[in-house]
Design a protein around this motif. Structure first.
Motif, short mmCIF file in Angstrom:
data_model
loop_
_atom_site.label_atom_id
_atom_site.label_comp_id
_atom_site.label_asym_id
_atom_site.label_seq_id
_atom_site.Cartn_x
_atom_site.Cartn_y
_atom_site.Cartn_z
N TYR A 27 -3.59 6.82 4.09
CA TYR A 27 -4.35 6.36 5.26
C TYR A 27 -4.68 4.87 5.18
O TYR A 27 -4.73 4.19 6.19
CB TYR A 27 -5.61 7.20 5.46
CG TYR A 27 -5.35 8.44 6.29
CD1 TYR A 27 -4.92 8.31 7.61
CD2 TYR A 27 -5.51 9.71 5.76
CE1 TYR A 27 -4.66 9.44 8.38
CE2 TYR A 27 -5.26 10.84 6.52
CZ TYR A 27 -4.83 10.71 7.84
OH TYR A 27 -4.57 11.80 8.61
N GLY A 28 -4.90 4.38 3.97
CA GLY A 28 -5.12 2.94 3.80
C GLY A 28 -3.91 2.15 4.28
O GLY A 28 -4.02 1.11 4.93
N TYR A 81 -4.35 10.85 -0.31
CA TYR A 81 -4.97 11.02 1.01
C TYR A 81 -5.55 9.70 1.51
O TYR A 81 -5.24 9.24 2.61
CB TYR A 81 -6.05 12.10 0.94
CG TYR A 81 -6.44 12.64 2.30
CD1 TYR A 81 -5.60 13.50 2.99
CD2 TYR A 81 -7.64 12.26 2.91
CE1 TYR A 81 -5.94 14.00 4.24
CE2 TYR A 81 -7.99 12.74 4.16
CZ TYR A 81 -7.14 13.61 4.82
OH TYR A 81 -7.47 14.08 6.06
N ALA A 82 -6.38 9.09 0.67
CA ALA A 82 -6.92 7.78 1.06
C ALA A 82 -5.84 6.70 0.97
O ALA A 82 -5.81 5.77 1.76
CB ALA A 82 -8.09 7.41 0.16
N ARG A 100 0.80 -1.22 0.00
CA ARG A 100 0.00 0.00 0.00
C ARG A 100 0.84 1.28 0.00
O ARG A 100 0.31 2.36 -0.18
CB ARG A 100 -0.95 0.00 1.20
CG ARG A 100 -2.06 -1.01 1.02
CD ARG A 100 -3.07 -0.93 2.12
NE ARG A 100 -4.10 -1.95 1.91
CZ ARG A 100 -5.18 -2.06 2.66
NH1 ARG A 100 -5.37 -1.22 3.66
NH2 ARG A 100 -6.06 -3.00 2.42
N ASP A 106 -3.67 2.49 8.14
CA ASP A 106 -4.64 1.60 8.77
C ASP A 106 -4.09 0.17 8.79
O ASP A 106 -4.20 -0.54 9.79
CB ASP A 106 -5.96 1.64 8.01
CG ASP A 106 -6.99 0.71 8.61
OD1 ASP A 106 -7.31 0.86 9.80
OD2 ASP A 106 -7.48 -0.20 7.89
N GLN A 107 -3.47 -0.22 7.71
CA GLN A 107 -2.92 -1.58 7.64
C GLN A 107 -1.77 -1.75 8.64
O GLN A 107 -1.69 -2.77 9.32
CB GLN A 107 -2.46 -1.87 6.20
CG GLN A 107 -1.98 -3.28 5.97
CD GLN A 107 -3.08 -4.33 6.11
OE1 GLN A 107 -4.27 -4.00 6.13
NE2 GLN A 107 -2.69 -5.57 6.27
#
Lengths: 1037, 475
Positions: free
Chosen positions: B105-106, B101-102, B54, B109-110
């Motif tokens: 954050y993805g 941005y996503a 990611r 989060d991982q």
């Protein structure tokens, strides 16, 4: 609890067996009982028409008989008989006291909506209509019997006010999309709950039911009627009850039906060769084009003509002539007439306490395109036992169905015959010179032959075994108290096979086709679904002071569904052993034909408890309250429990003094109800392809990062998920006026679906803008319905009744709970608009001066720049707000005629086929055919419907059209042999001949093949619903 | 009354039903869920693999830099790809430049999911037990550089009290967090990197791997982040650590070309990269395999390799970075020539390289309060001598600003299309000045240093989903 209930019912079955043994022994001696006297008589309906097969029994004994075709009967009455009971399906039973007379003729009152003394079958409990405050409709068996349809839900169209039934495919046995009183969910579904003989069955899988076995189909629509199903009733409930035997002589019947199914006529006609060659030349003059358009390529107007030598010119003229000489009508190859037949034997009868009904039926329908059909064997055995205290009903049906399919009938793919037939060129040959092999090849010229080639060699079929078994036992503990239990299983196993042969040309091109496909493939799948259900209940019924009736029921329910699927695909199928798993070649490093294996396993459960309390006063007023608590495994622990309630009231006004004397009002009833229900069977689909675990955050461990495995979230669940609840207010009236000549019911309702599932985008820091389901938003369905019949003529030999039913439903998204408007398919979910509102660029026609396509800007002005035209929602919705059915029923002596017209109005749908067949740039220039309606711009001043070939075609409102229609859905003419004839034929007690027409005509502005076919929003050249003509015979021995 | 007895019985039944939770506590058998996703060290490793994959969010920084700076122009075959940000018409919904941005954050989060799971996962062998702190260190480091990516694109130049981005330290899909200050985010980045450094083992030339976070590339990022923050002393220290580690030294000639063609077994100079086996997201951004040029090198960058270097000298970077496709100049840097399908645009994402260490240190030497002009000049000479055939060292720069200008130009030459140019200009408060031939309208020729467009918009979806989110000025 569930276990104890099973134990309870088993215990009863054991006891019943003892009783049955006693009973059988008893039967041997019963003939010895001396008859006191013989009574005779005739049973007729209100119109004076004789009723056959009415059960006539001496109450309290096991002596009985049935009426003949002319309604007459003769019965040896035992000495102790005090009363005679006349009963028949569709009629209210009638009890007559035995007096000194020897002739007892009665008139039975029909159990249609005309009758107010009828009961409503809710599947959990039968309630007298006079006490029932809910909105329901019933379909009589004669409207579903002997119809050449493989899935009974297709028969619902036009028969039930407020019910939208749209059949998306003409594939034999395909189910119908049924929506009762409007779509009730956005992210979830709107499938009604189906109950057969008291137990829930899978929706959308009805090919294994024989509609001739149905005694009644009851549709429950409002809160008062569906609240007993609690969490599952929100989208309406369809309750099917199957036939029971009747006490009396064992009766054998045979029915047979033969007929033919044909493709429907439709407005788009593909061009023939001269038309297409001319259109290609017109096109080429403006935009040029290649050899794939021979009409232009070999045209003398083509600039290349000037470069040719005289010899070349002569050769090309010959070539063009030979092309002109081919004019293939692909309809002749893609469609066919499909024969239809159905055979059925039933055996029914019984003695006083035990009755049985058995049927064995063989259904065989061939579809209107090659390789599609359905064959079905159904066997039903229903046994009922009743004595003063114990009542046991056992119903079972077992069906085996085999259906064959085309490669595809639902996609924009040239393998789909229904697209192929419309866009393939007429100057292509069907067969090679040998007259056997299809003229296959690479390129658009060969596409249709390639389709037929695949159809010849490939296979796609499934075999389904479906068993539905239900037992209900009730025991009268005291005079007022009855305990009961229902247990049942709906079991389905579907085995599917898709075989791709290596022989078709389309698989032989090594440059295009993957090696695994090129070697032939076979996919075997097995799906098993089991729904087990147990429902114990207890009922208290007492009348106080002859006027106050209290009827209370408490029940519990446990429901468990297991769903398992297994799929395996193997490759390397030797064409000499086609379609068998044995032919699969084992994969190895050299051949690389590694098999793929997969599947799924999932389950859900529901535990509920509920109660129904009805109080009625003097048959005039009744109020009913329902309470039900449900726990579902489909929701997280915190939100899984929900309590649903409903209240309803009935006022039987005709029992009041002020109407009693009215000669105009024969009966008048007012009803009102309010309450809630959930939508547990229609949750949004989660990562596993079912709605069982939508709330759970799931991970995928099969991903990879440059060849190494990864483990990450695949679906963000929502631990705050809770029930989507529908609250319905319903006000209705049942009436019968003017000597019962005009009768029916009217309903008005307002349904609000709260805590609606909507797709919510999660924040980036929380979940990287992933989407999950949340409970927000409110949806409304409000409308009215009518169901009115008029007996125009009511003579002994001639009756004429006109029926009409229909409804208007307005659907509207009241709120999305702060979630912004979002796209779903071709429509956009927007507050204030109905669901299914198309979201598309406005089409403003073709510029006569330049041939440019014109579109609407946001401010309403016209532009030729597609990018300046925004998508707007001014094109209506695909869910028809108006729908209904009407038709006459005529009877003259033994001749009966009925017709049903079904209609829907106010729906618009995207016609994807038009995008192909009126799109010269996208399709004609690629060597495909066009509709003969194609009218593209050729020169300044042309008023054209399609732009100049210089402009590409975009999706716009141009292809959104009115999908309203009126269909002659069903027409039947039947003749029953008069009694005078059957009496002479010793073996036959009744014989009926009939002719049925299905979908004979359609009146619609829709130009595609079928306004119903395809998904509800868009038509993708799907299998049109066929029309059929069948003739049949029913004989009772 | 008997009736009440039965009603009571029914009520009891309801109570029993409520207790039948065993029948209702069903979990999916087909998919892994939060309860059983991470059970073993191996599961955590797979989670970490996903986190690495990611970090391809970094490719968004490459897109931002190219579309917003002066290193690229719209290619002749461009039919709208990236055109809106290129024309400085970007908005919160335009998407091309705020996918990070996503994306970041993805990834964060991982890392948080793995970090949360790590203390409890089972190690089957003593060796596996040694993986536990290593994975923890790797995840902390990845999380830190994810936050750095967010700061760089979605915030103004570093100011501890200015608006930063929300800090997430544990998975929470329902979170609607407000933003933290840049100082808070920076402090988290530094803590995470320090913790990661402490947890990870020492690295030698032999054990170094550029596909995982380790002590060397952590120092590389620390150097880059320190420079971003204006902490020049640390930038020099960390860059020096990396250079002295001697892993992935500067290369020249064919070895240099192989960084981009990926023809060798390892990728020289690469300190950290994200592997890519199939995707063409990065490679296909510029050109297609069918020969269409969407985003082309700007005339300005094409010219720069010759404008300042006298004729006899040859800069090997120009040929490695810019090619000709049917006569059209194109960005060759991410084309890839790895077998078996050369030129298929499947290419690894090179995130940080050794060359940048020299440039970071040189810039820090120039910008620190007491400039080290000799050190800075030496670093430039070292790099240039690897890049320019026949290069002769220049004499020490005489002013810090001249050194800085030279360093920035060198960065432009060295790191174009690698997600650097736009942020270099931003960090130094410089405008974007494109050549007139690189634009079709003068309105998007220049971006003043004061422009709001130096900060990318928060995606509109985030603004709608998160009531606590605050859009950046100008959108």
């Amino acid at each position: 609890l569930a276990q104890s209930a099973i134990y309870l019912s088993l215990n009863k079955i054991m006891r019943m067996r003892k009783l049955l043994l006693t009973l059988t022994a008893f039967l041997f001696f019963s003939g010895a009982l001396l008859a006191q006297k013989t009574i005779t008589g005739k049973v007729t309906d209100e119109a004076g028409k004789p009723i056959a097969d009415v059960s006539v029994t001496a109450k309290g004994t096991n002596v009985g008989t049935v009426t003949k075709a002319d309604g007459s009967y003769s019965l040896n009455l035992p000495a102790n008989a005090k009363q005679i009971v006349f009963s028949a399906v569709e009629y209210t039973p009638q009890t007559v006291n035995v007096g000194s007379r020897n002739v007892y003729s009665v008139t039975l009152v029909g159990a249609g909506s005309k009758d107010l003394g009828d009961v409503v079958v809710t599947g959990i409990k039968n309630i007298k209509k006079a006490d029932f405050s809910g909105a329901t409709s019933r379909i009589a068996p004669r409207n579903v019997e002997d119809r050449p349809v493989g899935s009974f839900d297709q028969l619902l169209q036009g028969q039930v006010p407020g019910l939208l039934a749209v059949t998306g495919s003409g594939q034999p046995g395909n189910p119908t999309t049924v929506v009762i009183r409007g779509t009730s969910s956005i992210a979830g579904g709107s499938n009604p709950l189906y109950i057969v003989d008291g137990i829930p069955v899978e929706s959308g899988v009805f090919q294994g039911f024989n509609p001739n076995d149905f005694a009644s189909v009851e549709i429950l629509k409002d809160a008062a009627s569906t609240a007993i199903y609690g969490s599952r009733g929100a989208a309406g409930v369809i309750v099917v009850t199957t036939k029971k035997g009747r006490s009396g002589k064992v009766k054998l019947t045979y029915g047979a039906q033969f007929g033919i199914k044909q493709r429907p006529e439709f407005a788009f006609r593909p061009m023939n060769t001269p038309e297409l060659l001319k259109a290609q030349e017109d096109y080429g003059k403006i935009a040029g084009g290649g050899a794939v358009m021979p009409g232009w390529h070999y045209s003398t107007a083509n600039p290349r003509y000037a470069t040719l030598t005289p010899a070349q010119r002569a050769a090309e003229a010959l070539l063009l002539d030979s092309i002109r000489g081919i004019n293939t009508d692909w309809k002749d190859y893609m469609f066919r007439n499909g024969p239809f037949s159905n055979h059925e034997i039933t055996l029914s009868g019984g003695t006083g306490k035990t009755v049985f009904f058995s049927s064995l039926a063989l259904y065989n329908e061939k579809g209107t395109t090659p390789r599609t059909d359905m064959k079905r064997v159904t066997l039903r055995n229903n046994i009922d036992y009743a004595d003063d205290k114990l009542n046991v009903s056992f119903t079972s049906s077992l069906a085996y169905t085999k259906r064959n399919f085309q490669q595809t009938t639902v996609t924009n793919n040239l393998n789909n015959p229904f697209l192929s037939v419309n866009i393939n060129v007429p100057y292509a040959r069907v067969f090679k010179a040998n007259g056997v092999d299809y003229e296959t090849g690479v390129g658009s010229l060969y596409a249709a032959a390639n389709q037929l080639d695949l159809t010849r060699y490939d296979e796609n079929y499934n075999n389904q075994i479906k068993g539905v078994v239900a037992t209900t036992a009730s025991y009268k503990i005291t005079k007022n108290l009855t305990a009961a239990a229902t247990a049942g299983i709906d079991f389905r196993e579907t085995q599917g096979t898709v075989y791709g042969s290596k022989l078709p040309f389309a698989r032989s091109n090594p440059n295009v086709v993957a090696p695994t496909t090129r070697e032939g493939f076979l996919t075997e799948s097995l799906t098993r679904l089991l729904i087990a259900n147990v429902r114990p209940s207890i009922n208290y019924l007492k009348v106080f002071n002859e006027r106050h009736k209290v009827d209370a029921t408490a029940f519990g329910e446990y429901l468990r569904t297991h769903d398992k699927q297994f799929t395996a695909t193997g490759y390397g199928i030797d064409a000499r052993t086609p379609g068998t798993p044995a032919a699969i070649t084992q994969g190895n490093a050299v051949n690389q034909l590694f098999a793929n294996v997969g599947g799924r396993k999932t389950q859900n459960s529901l535990v509920s408890a509920g109660g129904i309390l009805t109080y009625s006063y003097d048959g005039k007023y009744a109020i009913t309250g329902t309470l039900r608590t449900d726990y579902s495994s489909k929701l997280p622990k915190e939100g899984r429990q929900a309590t649903f309630y409903s209240v309803g009231g009935v006022w039987n006004m005709h029992k009041e003094n002020f109407l009693k004397s009215s000669s105009f009002f024969n009966s008048l009833r007012l009803r009102a109800s309010y309450g809630g229900a959930g939508n547990a069977d229609n949750f949004p689909t989660g990562a596993d392809g079912t709605d069982n675990f939508t709330y759970i955050t799931t991970f995928v461990g099969s991903g990879n990062y440059a060849g190494i495995p990864t483990l990450a979230v695949s679906n963000f669940g929502n631990n705050g998920l809770k029930w989507e609840t529908t609250y319905t207010l319903n006000i209705g009236t049942d009436f019968s006026l003017w000597k019962n000549r005009i009768y029916g019911s009217l309903e008005m309702y307002d349904r609000r679906i709260k805590d609606l599932f909507v797709r919510q985008t999660l924040t980036a820091p929380g979940a990287a803008l992933a989407v999950t389901n949340i409970n927000a938003g409110v949806l409304q369905n409000k409308g009215f319905e009518w169901d009115i019949s008029v007996d125009v003529v009511r003579k002994r030999d001639f009756t004429f009744t006109l029926k009409s039913n229909g409804g208007y439903n307005w659907n509207k998204v009241l709120s999305l709970g702060g979630v912004p408007s979002y796209l779903v398919g071709t429509s956009r979910i927007t507050e204030g608009l109905p669901l299914g509102s198309h979201d598309e660029v406005g089409w403003a026609g073709v510029d006569a001066a330049t041939g440019a396509p014109l579109f609407y800007r946001a401010d309403g002005t016209i532009t030729n720049d597609f990018n300046q035209a925004p998508k707007v929602q001014r094109w209506g919705t695909y869910e028809a707000p108006w729908k209904g059915g009407f038709g006459p029923v005529l009877r003259y002596k033994n001749l009966e005629f009925s017709a049903l017209f079904s209609w829907q109005s106010g729906a618009t749908k995207v016609d994807n086929l038009e995008f192909f067949v009126e799109n010269p740039v996208g399709f004609m220039s690629g060597g495909y055919n066009q509709s003969s309606d194609l009218n593209f711009w050729k020169k300044p001043g042309d008023v054209a419907s399609t732009p100049s070939p210089l402009f590409t075609t975009n999706f716009s409102s141009k292809i959104i059209h009115d999908a309203s229609f009126i269909r002659l859905r069903d027409v039947q003419l039947s003749y029953t042999l008069p009694n005078s004839v059957t009496e002479k034929l010793k073996f036959i007690s009744r014989a009926r001949f009939y002719v049925t027409g299905t979908n004979l005509f359609i009146w619609t502005k829709w130009r595609g093949m079928d306004p119903e076919a395809g998904a509800t929003n868009i038509n993708l050249s799907e299998f049109p619903n066929p029309r059929g003509i069948t003739g049949g015979i029913d004989i009772s021995f | 009354m008997r009736l009440f007895k039965y009603i009571a019985g029914a009520a009891l039944g309801v109570a029993v039903l409520g207790a039948c939770s065993k029948q209702l506590d069903l979990l999916p058998t087909d998919s892994i869920n939060e309860n059983n996703a991470f059970l073993t060290i191996n599961d955590a490793q797979q989670g970490a693999n996903a986190a690495y994959s990611r970090y391809n969010a970094f490719q968004n920084d490459i897109f931002v830099s190219s579309l917003m700076s002066d290193e690229a122009k719209l290619g002749v075959d461009n039919s709208g790809q990236g055109a809106i940000p290129y024309r400085y018409q970007l908005s919160a919904t335009s998407g091309d430049v705020n996918g990070g941005y996503a994306g970041y954050y993805g990834m964060i989060d991982q890392t948080n999911r793995v970090l949360q799971a790590l203390p409890n996962v089972k190690a089957n062998t003593p060796f596996e037990e040694t993986r536990r702190p290593i994975l923890r260190g790797q995840m902390l480091a990845l999380r830190a550089i994810g936050y750095f990516g967010l700061l760089q694109s979605f915030c103004k130049n570093y100011d501890p009290s200015a608006k930063g981005v929300p800090i997430m330290l544990a998975p929470n899909p329902a979170a609607k967090p407000p933003h933290n200050t840049m100082g808070e985010v920076m402090s988290r980045i530094e803590t995470d990197l320090a913790d990661a450094f402490a947890l990870l083992p020492a690295v030698t030339v032999a054990t170094f791997s550029d596909t995982v976070m380790n002590r060397v590339n952590i120092d590389a990022y620390r150097a880059k982040i320190a420079l971003y923050k204006g902490d020049f002393a640390n930038a020099i220290t960390y860059a020096t650590n990396v250079i002295n580690s001697a892993v992935k030294p500067l290369v020249t000639g064919a070895a240099f070309t192989s960084i981009w063609t990926e023809s060798g077994t390892t990728i020289p100079e690469s300190l950290f990269r994200i592997r890519n086996a199939t995707g063409t997201g990065l490679g296909g951004f510029w050109t297609t395999t069918t020969g269409l040029v969407y985003i082309a090198p700007s005339d300005k960058v094409t010219d720069i390799y010759t404008s300042t270097i006298p004729g006899t000298q040859l800069d090997i970077r120009r040929g490695a970075y810019i090619g000709l496709l049917s006569g059209k100049p194109y960005v060759k840097k991410h084309e890839s020539n790895r077998s078996p399908n050369p030129g298929n645009r499947v290419v690894d994402l090179k995130c940080i390289r050794m060359a940048e260490m020299y440039l970071i240190r040189a810039e820090a030497y120039a910008r620190q309060s007491t400039p080290n002009l000799a050190g800075g000049t030496a670093d430039l000479n070292t790099l240039r001598s690897n890049r320019i055939t026949g290069y002769t060292n220049v004499a020490n720069f005489t002013t810090a600003s001249a050194l800085l200008t030279a360093v920035l130009e060198e960065r432009y030459k060295e790191l174009c299309f690698e997600g650097s140019r736009f942020f270099d200009l931003k960090r130094n408060g410089l405008p974007v000045n494109r050549w007139a031939t690189d634009v079709t309208a003068p309105t998007w020729q220049n971006l003043p240093a004061s422009s709001d467009y130096f900060v990318m918009p928060i995606p509109q979806q985030e603004i709608l989903a998160n009531p606590n989110a605050v859009q950046n000025p100008g959108y």
